[in-house]
Design a protein around this motif. Structure first.
Motif, mmCIF file in Angstrom:
data_model
loop_
_atom_site.group_PDB
_atom_site.id
_atom_site.type_symbol
_atom_site.label_atom_id
_atom_site.label_comp_id
_atom_site.label_asym_id
_atom_site.label_seq_id
_atom_site.Cartn_x
_atom_site.Cartn_y
_atom_site.Cartn_z
ATOM 1 N N THR A 110 0.838 -1.192 0.000
ATOM 2 C CA THR A 110 0.000 0.000 0.000
ATOM 3 C C THR A 110 0.870 1.237 0.000
ATOM 4 O O THR A 110 1.969 1.236 0.512
ATOM 5 N N ASP A 111 0.368 2.330 -0.574
ATOM 6 C CA ASP A 111 1.149 3.566 -0.627
ATOM 7 C C ASP A 111 0.361 4.742 -0.074
ATOM 8 O O ASP A 111 0.685 5.889 -0.329
ATOM 9 N N ASP A 112 -0.688 4.456 0.689
ATOM 10 C CA ASP A 112 -1.539 5.520 1.196
ATOM 11 C C ASP A 112 -1.370 5.738 2.694
ATOM 12 O O ASP A 112 -2.164 6.410 3.336
ATOM 13 N N GLY A 113 -0.295 5.143 3.261
ATOM 14 C CA GLY A 113 -0.066 5.286 4.689
ATOM 15 C C GLY A 113 -0.780 4.246 5.517
ATOM 16 O O GLY A 113 -0.573 4.165 6.723
ATOM 17 N N SER A 114 -1.629 3.419 4.880
ATOM 18 C CA SER A 114 -2.295 2.348 5.605
ATOM 19 C C SER A 114 -1.359 1.155 5.710
ATOM 20 O O SER A 114 -0.251 1.181 5.214
ATOM 21 N N ALA A 115 -1.820 0.086 6.339
ATOM 22 C CA ALA A 115 -0.945 -1.058 6.537
ATOM 23 C C ALA A 115 -1.750 -2.340 6.538
ATOM 24 O O ALA A 115 -2.933 -2.355 6.849
ATOM 25 N N ARG A 116 -1.084 -3.431 6.168
ATOM 26 C CA ARG A 116 -1.668 -4.756 6.265
ATOM 27 C C ARG A 116 -0.633 -5.694 6.883
ATOM 28 O O ARG A 116 0.550 -5.415 6.854
ATOM 29 N N SER A 117 -1.098 -6.807 7.404
ATOM 30 C CA SER A 117 -0.176 -7.786 7.977
ATOM 31 C C SER A 117 0.350 -8.664 6.855
ATOM 32 O O SER A 117 -0.321 -9.572 6.387
ATOM 33 N N ASP A 118 1.542 -8.361 6.397
ATOM 34 C CA ASP A 118 2.133 -9.063 5.266
ATOM 35 C C ASP A 118 2.607 -10.453 5.669
ATOM 36 O O ASP A 118 2.677 -11.355 4.854
ATOM 37 N N THR A 119 2.960 -10.614 6.914
ATOM 38 C CA THR A 119 3.425 -11.890 7.445
ATOM 39 C C THR A 119 2.773 -12.110 8.795
ATOM 40 O O THR A 119 2.718 -11.192 9.614
ATOM 41 N N ALA A 120 2.285 -13.308 9.038
ATOM 42 C CA ALA A 120 1.652 -13.606 10.320
ATOM 43 C C ALA A 120 2.054 -14.999 10.777
ATOM 44 O O ALA A 120 1.939 -15.962 10.011
ATOM 45 N N MET A 121 2.521 -15.090 11.995
ATOM 46 C CA MET A 121 2.919 -16.365 12.579
ATOM 47 C C MET A 121 2.364 -16.493 13.990
ATOM 48 O O MET A 121 2.470 -15.561 14.787
ATOM 49 N N ILE A 122 1.773 -17.635 14.272
ATOM 50 C CA ILE A 122 1.354 -17.964 15.632
ATOM 51 C C ILE A 122 2.423 -18.876 16.215
ATOM 52 O O ILE A 122 2.681 -19.964 15.688
ATOM 53 N N VAL A 123 3.073 -18.430 17.260
ATOM 54 C CA VAL A 123 4.149 -19.195 17.871
ATOM 55 C C VAL A 123 3.657 -19.770 19.187
ATOM 56 O O VAL A 123 3.209 -19.032 20.068
ATOM 57 N N HIS A 124 3.726 -21.068 19.318
ATOM 58 C CA HIS A 124 3.342 -21.755 20.561
ATOM 59 C C HIS A 124 4.599 -22.305 21.217
ATOM 60 O O HIS A 124 5.321 -23.107 20.621
ATOM 61 N N VAL A 125 4.865 -21.856 22.418
ATOM 62 C CA VAL A 125 5.998 -22.343 23.203
ATOM 63 C C VAL A 125 5.452 -23.316 24.245
ATOM 64 O O VAL A 125 4.599 -22.955 25.057
ATOM 65 N N TYR A 126 5.932 -24.535 24.211
ATOM 66 C CA TYR A 126 5.390 -25.578 25.073
ATOM 67 C C TYR A 126 5.864 -25.441 26.520
ATOM 68 O O TYR A 126 6.864 -24.764 26.804
ATOM 69 N N GLU A 127 5.129 -26.091 27.404
ATOM 70 C CA GLU A 127 5.492 -26.093 28.820
ATOM 71 C C GLU A 127 6.952 -26.519 28.985
ATOM 72 O O GLU A 127 7.419 -27.442 28.324
ATOM 73 N N GLY A 128 7.654 -25.834 29.852
ATOM 74 C CA GLY A 128 9.067 -26.106 30.056
ATOM 75 C C GLY A 128 9.968 -25.351 29.112
ATOM 76 O O GLY A 128 11.182 -25.324 29.284
ATOM 77 N N HIS A 129 9.379 -24.721 28.080
ATOM 78 C CA HIS A 129 10.124 -23.894 27.125
ATOM 79 C C HIS A 129 11.300 -24.643 26.517
ATOM 80 O O HIS A 129 12.400 -24.105 26.367
ATOM 81 N N ARG A 130 11.043 -25.904 26.131
ATOM 82 C CA ARG A 130 12.042 -26.708 25.446
ATOM 83 C C ARG A 130 11.667 -27.002 24.002
ATOM 84 O O ARG A 130 12.491 -27.495 23.229
#
Length: 378
Positions: A110-130
């Motif tokens: 976009t060139d109008d000053g607006s924005a979009r989410s070009d990249t999206a990631m859902i990160v799940h860190v498991y119990e114990g963070h291993r």
């Protein structure tokens, strides 16, 4: 992405104690144990959640003032999935294609000053963070966006059959989080966002990122022209690579996601091999760019919080990290759009809710984008 879950490299384990602030008019002596934390912040700014850290030195107090934060909790209130207290964490990581400020110099989008989410990631860190799982969400996915209230207090009505990235352009971070929580039924504990201009500068300050292309890539829209072979990408080329979609695979957003995941592997490997930074000037420049690039939720809105967050994830190893794309199929009415394979996607969300590995069956038979293996780390 294909059915297989590809292990991703992870930045080496950070160690040592937390950050220190400089005294008036003086710089503290560098300590190797502190160097690791600051590159963790840089990695956050690179658009992927911090899964560890490598290299850092002293921290300047004024770096805190660089970080932008948004109060997601206040905007969304109590109408959210319940927080699951099982030791796991879920983080939404977005790369935005705004054209405001320094980003106006970057073509495409976009060139109008607006924005979009070009990249999206859902990160799940498991119990114990291993261990961790990363689920990329195609921006061209057609969804039903829920009504949401942005951080300025403006309420936006629900919308049917719109692209996923429309949520961010409509109501910013709060609406993006609301939409992801609506799709998954999972509460996002944290939010991280990176902008294009900072990403490009960060790659340059890291000295570029080595990759190998198995096929030539030529995409005028993302300003990328690479012959097949080995390259060290500068910031502009790296940005072109993570944004290109017309020069590889079937030209879909799914192909771009595969390139983004390949670049993530290469970037992590590059950070890992940087080792200890010996130049205070380079260290500060890297930290300054990283903290100016990232936007976080209010809980992570300081250098100390980001470093502490990274340090808590230091036990994750490469072989215990998985990356997939949210299960989708091509829209029969429009090949440039995709639809969620709801039964497959539910397998993913159920696994994350219960803090379990994502089953391979979740991505079997789903759309891939046909760009796998085009870009690899050397």
């Amino acid at each position: 992405m294909s059915a297989e879950s590809t292990p991703e490299p992870v930045i080496p384990e950070p160690g040592g104690t937390g950050p220190r602030e400089r005294g008036k008019g003086r710089r503290r002596k560098e300590h190797g144990s502190h160097r690791k934390a600051l590159l963790a912040v840089a990695w956050t700014a690179a658009g992927v959640v911090v899964l560890g850290g490598a290299g850092a030195g002293y921290l300047y107090f004024e770096l805190n003032g660089n970080i932008r934060s948004v109060d997601i909790d206040q905007a969304l209130g109590n109408d959210r999935p319940s927080k699951i207290d099982n030791g796991s964490e879920n983080i939404l990581v977005l790369g935005s294609d705004t054209r405001s400020g320094a980003n106006r110099k970057i073509g495409g989008g976009t060139d109008d000053g607006s924005a979009r989410s070009d990249t999206a990631m859902i990160v799940h860190v498991y119990e114990g963070h291993r261990r961790a799982s990363v689920v990329s969400v195609p921006r061209d996915t057609l969804i039903d966006r829920p009504a949401c209230t942005d951080t300025k207090g403006t309420t936006h009505p629900a919308a049917h059959g719109v692209m996923f990235n429309e949520a961010y352009s409509t109501g910013g971070a709060a609406c993006a989080v609301k939409t992801v929580e609506s799709l998954t039924g999972i509460r996002m504990d944290h939010y991280l966002e990176v902008d294009f201009a900072g990403f490009q500068q960060l790659i340059d300050e890291l000295g570029g990122v080595p990759v190998t292309t198995t096929k030539s890539i030529d995409d005028p829209q993302s300003h990328l022209n690479l012959q097949a072979g080995s390259h060290t990408l500068n910031g502009q080329q790296a940005l072109g690579l993570v944004r290109t979609r017309h020069g590889v695979g079937d030209g879909s957003d799914l192909g771009r996601i595969q390139l983004q995941q390949a670049f993530v592997r290469a970037l992590m490997d590059q950070v890992k091999h940087l080792g200890v930074l010996t130049s205070p000037r380079k260290l500060y420049d890297l930290a300054d760019t990283a903290t100016k690039t990232v936007t976080t939720d209010s809980e992570l809105g300081s250098v100390n919080s980001l470093v502490g967050f990274a340090d808590g994830l230091k036990g994750i190893s490469a072989k215990h990290t998985t990356m997939i794309t949210m299960p989708v199929r091509y829209d029969p009415a429009d090949p440039n759009r995709v639809l969620i394979e709801k039964s497959n996607a539910q397998l993913v969300w159920d696994a994350l809710k219960n803090d379990r590995p994502i089953p391979k069956s979740a991505t079997e038979g789903t759309a891939t984008g046909e760009a796998k293996g085009v870009v690899n780390a050397p």
